[in-house]
Enzyme design. Structure first.
Site, PDB file in Angstrom:
ATOM      1  N   CYS A 137       3.032 -44.715  -3.880  1.00 46.49           N
ATOM      2  CA  CYS A 137       2.634 -43.739  -4.901  1.00 46.49           C
ATOM      3  C   CYS A 137       3.463 -43.938  -6.183  1.00 46.49           C
ATOM      4  O   CYS A 137       4.673 -44.131  -6.118  1.00 46.49           O
ATOM      5  CB  CYS A 137       2.831 -42.324  -4.356  1.00 46.49           C
ATOM      6  N   CYS A 185       8.383 -37.822  -7.240  1.00 38.15           N
ATOM      7  CA  CYS A 185       8.782 -36.601  -6.525  1.00 38.15           C
ATOM      8  C   CYS A 185      10.052 -36.910  -5.701  1.00 38.15           C
ATOM      9  O   CYS A 185      10.019 -37.776  -4.813  1.00 38.15           O
ATOM     10  CB  CYS A 185       7.646 -36.128  -5.617  1.00 38.15           C
ATOM     11  N   CYS A 187      10.100 -37.345  -1.823  1.00 39.28           N
ATOM     12  CA  CYS A 187       8.988 -37.982  -1.113  1.00 39.28           C
ATOM     13  C   CYS A 187       9.229 -39.432  -0.695  1.00 39.28           C
ATOM     14  O   CYS A 187       9.479 -40.310  -1.528  1.00 39.28           O
ATOM     15  CB  CYS A 187       7.723 -37.902  -1.972  1.00 39.28           C
ATOM     16  N   CYS A 198      -6.702 -32.097   8.093  1.00 33.78           N
ATOM     17  CA  CYS A 198      -6.237 -32.275   6.703  1.00 33.78           C
ATOM     18  C   CYS A 198      -5.994 -33.740   6.423  1.00 33.78           C
ATOM     19  O   CYS A 198      -5.215 -34.381   7.125  1.00 33.78           O
ATOM     20  CB  CYS A 198      -4.891 -31.603   6.500  1.00 33.78           C
ATOM     21  N   CYS A 221      -9.780 -30.173   5.088  1.00 32.07           N
ATOM     22  CA  CYS A 221      -8.820 -29.979   3.996  1.00 32.07           C
ATOM     23  C   CYS A 221      -8.431 -31.360   3.499  1.00 32.07           C
ATOM     24  O   CYS A 221      -8.404 -32.316   4.283  1.00 32.07           O
ATOM     25  CB  CYS A 221      -7.587 -29.236   4.514  1.00 32.07           C
ATOM     26  N   CYS A 280      -5.096 -24.172  -0.736  1.00 34.35           N
ATOM     27  CA  CYS A 280      -3.922 -24.298   0.126  1.00 34.35           C
ATOM     28  C   CYS A 280      -2.792 -24.707  -0.805  1.00 34.35           C
ATOM     29  O   CYS A 280      -2.817 -25.815  -1.356  1.00 34.35           O
ATOM     30  CB  CYS A 280      -4.168 -25.356   1.201  1.00 34.35           C
ATOM     31  N   ARG A 286       1.926 -21.122   6.569  1.00 33.26           N
ATOM     32  CA  ARG A 286       2.038 -22.252   7.506  1.00 33.26           C
ATOM     33  C   ARG A 286       3.443 -22.842   7.534  1.00 33.26           C
ATOM     34  O   ARG A 286       3.983 -23.227   6.490  1.00 33.26           O
ATOM     35  CB  ARG A 286       1.034 -23.345   7.122  1.00 33.26           C
TER      36      ARG A 286
HETATM   37  N1  SAM Z   1       0.121 -36.978  -3.195  1.00 31.50           N
HETATM   38  C1  SAM Z   1      -0.398 -35.679  -3.090  1.00 31.50           C
HETATM   39  C2  SAM Z   1       0.390 -34.666  -3.852  1.00 31.50           C
HETATM   40  O1  SAM Z   1       1.603 -34.851  -4.038  1.00 31.50           O
HETATM   41  O2  SAM Z   1      -0.178 -33.661  -4.267  1.00 31.50           O
HETATM   42  C3  SAM Z   1      -0.569 -35.193  -1.666  1.00 31.50           C
HETATM   43  C4  SAM Z   1       0.457 -35.555  -0.603  1.00 31.50           C
HETATM   44  S1  SAM Z   1       2.074 -34.885  -0.819  1.00 31.50           S
HETATM   45  C5  SAM Z   1       3.002 -35.835   0.345  1.00 31.50           C
HETATM   46  C6  SAM Z   1       1.945 -33.260  -0.139  1.00 31.50           C
HETATM   47  C7  SAM Z   1       3.191 -32.399  -0.087  1.00 31.50           C
HETATM   48  O3  SAM Z   1       4.058 -32.832   0.943  1.00 31.50           O
HETATM   49  C8  SAM Z   1       4.094 -32.329  -1.289  1.00 31.50           C
HETATM   50  O4  SAM Z   1       3.600 -31.518  -2.314  1.00 31.50           O
HETATM   51  C9  SAM Z   1       5.344 -31.729  -0.686  1.00 31.50           C
HETATM   52  O5  SAM Z   1       5.296 -30.318  -0.755  1.00 31.50           O
HETATM   53  C10 SAM Z   1       5.294 -32.179   0.777  1.00 31.50           C
HETATM   54  N2  SAM Z   1       6.386 -33.122   1.092  1.00 31.50           N
HETATM   55  C11 SAM Z   1       6.456 -34.428   0.774  1.00 31.50           C
HETATM   56  N3  SAM Z   1       7.604 -34.978   1.204  1.00 31.50           N
HETATM   57  C12 SAM Z   1       8.305 -33.986   1.809  1.00 31.50           C
HETATM   58  C13 SAM Z   1       9.588 -33.919   2.442  1.00 31.50           C
HETATM   59  N4  SAM Z   1      10.397 -34.973   2.513  1.00 31.50           N
HETATM   60  N5  SAM Z   1       9.977 -32.739   2.964  1.00 31.50           N
HETATM   61  C14 SAM Z   1       9.170 -31.657   2.887  1.00 31.50           C
HETATM   62  N6  SAM Z   1       7.958 -31.660   2.284  1.00 31.50           N
HETATM   63  C15 SAM Z   1       7.537 -32.807   1.753  1.00 31.50           C
HETATM   64 FE1  SF4 Z   2       3.151 -39.219  -4.550  1.00 25.72          FE
HETATM   65 FE2  SF4 Z   2       4.704 -38.172  -2.687  1.00 25.72          FE
HETATM   66 FE3  SF4 Z   2       4.631 -37.066  -5.102  1.00 25.72          FE
HETATM   67 FE4  SF4 Z   2       2.460 -36.880  -3.462  1.00 25.72          FE
HETATM   68  S1  SF4 Z   2       4.486 -35.984  -3.121  1.00 25.72           S
HETATM   69  S2  SF4 Z   2       2.486 -37.394  -5.657  1.00 25.72           S
HETATM   70  S3  SF4 Z   2       2.618 -38.872  -2.414  1.00 25.72           S
HETATM   71  S4  SF4 Z   2       5.399 -39.135  -4.613  1.00 25.72           S
END
Ligand code: SAM
Ligand code: SF4
Ligand code: DTB
Length: 349
Positions: free
Chosen positions: A80, A84, A87, A124, A155, A215, A287
């Protein structure tokens, strides 16, 4: 565009001698107007009083007391472009996650059938995209139609959506779209720089306008203050209407990400966060999401008492581990908690 600013309205209603802010326990009320100060006051209640208030709200709005089971699958993992800070799927961080291409329809349907057979209510589909391209939407709509035909709620979480993309997903039968605010607006800037808070609000607005259920939740334990947790919940609770589903993730610190060494949040503060989410969004499915494995059984039991009534079910979240399904069945059974049988959407509007 949503206007979700939390106007600092005076605290007008006090229900009991506990001086609890009122305004969200009515079953008919779609949205309160919570101030951050009111929500901080909830966080600051003696623990037992907070739990009692949350349990009263829960029982009034979910008399069946059931727990919804949602299965998560990563249809497109890693690579990606976003930054974030939590992530493992961000390409710029050196994690163990490898980039994969979008899964084939047949493989998604095999996973959906297994989820249904295991007793899941909702399927989902998550993709590590900043935003889907139109050709991605075409492929995902085929998945949605296939999963829907199995009798599961659908979802998806695919990143930012334009209005016409949201419409296409809705027309394919998508019930819920997951897009998180993640945290408070001010703390957000220290976690993510590649897209803004307003971008997230705009996507949520597009999802609502297309007629899908929302959600939307976030992550706690990223180093935010209690005031920032309160501000985050205020933004969610003041969405009009507030989300039907509110995933509360506990940060899973992943090696290679900027938050890898983040000290864990006090578990009781996590339980308080669940209780405050329940009180401020009384009819939402709250959740327990990422981080359940680390929470352990006792803390999860307290979260259910605090009003959590949905979990991700199955050994894997997107890239991190979740408790074994068997362990979850045992825990729910030991706590005497039923699972949700109906596959109907609970729309708050
Ligand atoms: N890429 C899309 C987005 O960011 O909207 C969808 C997938 S993203 C992985 C979905 C959510 O996973 C993020 O918004 C975050 O809240 C959660 N998430 C990702 N990594 C995480 C982590 N290490 N610990 C807890 N929640 C996490
Ligand atoms: Fe990309 Fe992870 Fe951010 Fe979703 S949460 S936009 S997968 S970096
Ligand atoms: C959400 O709020 N939590 C889920 C779901 N929405 C898509 C994702 C959790 C991901 C945890 C990190 C991982 O497994 O990669």
């Amino acid at each position: 565009m949503l206007d979700t600013q939390t106007a600092e309205k005076p605290l007008t209603h006090f229900k009991s001698k506990l001086d609890l802010p009122q305004g969200a326990d009515s079953q008919t009320e779609a949205s309160g107007a919570w101030t951050v100060t009111q929500i901080e006051a909830l966080f600051a209640l003696p623990f037992n009083e907070l739990m009692l208030k949350a349990q009263e709200t829960h029982q009034a709005n979910f008399p069946d007391g059931d727990v919804e089971l949602a299965t998560l699958i990563s249809i497109k993992t890693g690579g990606c472009p976003e930054d974030c800070g939590y992530c493992p799927q961000a390409a710029r961080y050196d994690t163990d996650v490898k980039a994969n291409k979008l899964m084939d329809l047949e493989d998604v349907l095999v996973a959906a059938k297994a989820a249904k057979a295991a007793g899941s209510n909702r399927f989902c589909m998550g993709a590590a995209w900043r935003e889907p391209k139109d050709r991605d939407i075409e492929k995902v709509t085929a998945m949605i139609k296939g999963v829907k035909a199995l009798g599961l709620e659908t979802c998806a979480t695919l990143g930012m959506l334009e209005a016409k993309q949201a419409q296409a997903l809705q027309e394919a039968g998508l019930d819920f779209y997951n897009h998180n605010l993640d945290t408070s607006e001010d703390f957000y800037r220290s976690v993510i720089s590649t897209r803004g808070y307003q971008d997230r609000l705009d996507t949520i607005s597009n999802v609502r306008a297309a007629g899908m259920s929302v959600c939307c939740g976030g992550i706690v334990g990223m180093g935010e203050s209690r005031q920032q947790r309160a501000a985050f919940l205020a933004r969610l609770a003041n969405l009009s209407p507030y989300p039907e589903s509110v995933p509360i993730n506990h940060l899973v610190p992943v090696a290679g990400t900027p938050l890898a060494d983040q000290a864990p949040l006090d578990p009781l503060e996590f339980v308080r966060t669940i209780a405050v989410a329940r009180i401020t969004m009384p009819r939402a499915r709250v959740r327990l999401s990422a981080g359940r494995q680390e929470l352990g059984r006792a803390v999860q039991a307290m979260c259910f008492l605090a009003g959590a009534n949905s979990i991700f079910y199955g050994e894997q979240l997107l890239t991190t581990a979740n408790p074994e399904a068997e362990q979850d069945r045992e825990l729910l059974s030991e706590l005497g908690l039923k699972t949700k049988q109906s596959c109907k959407s609970e729309v708050l509007i």
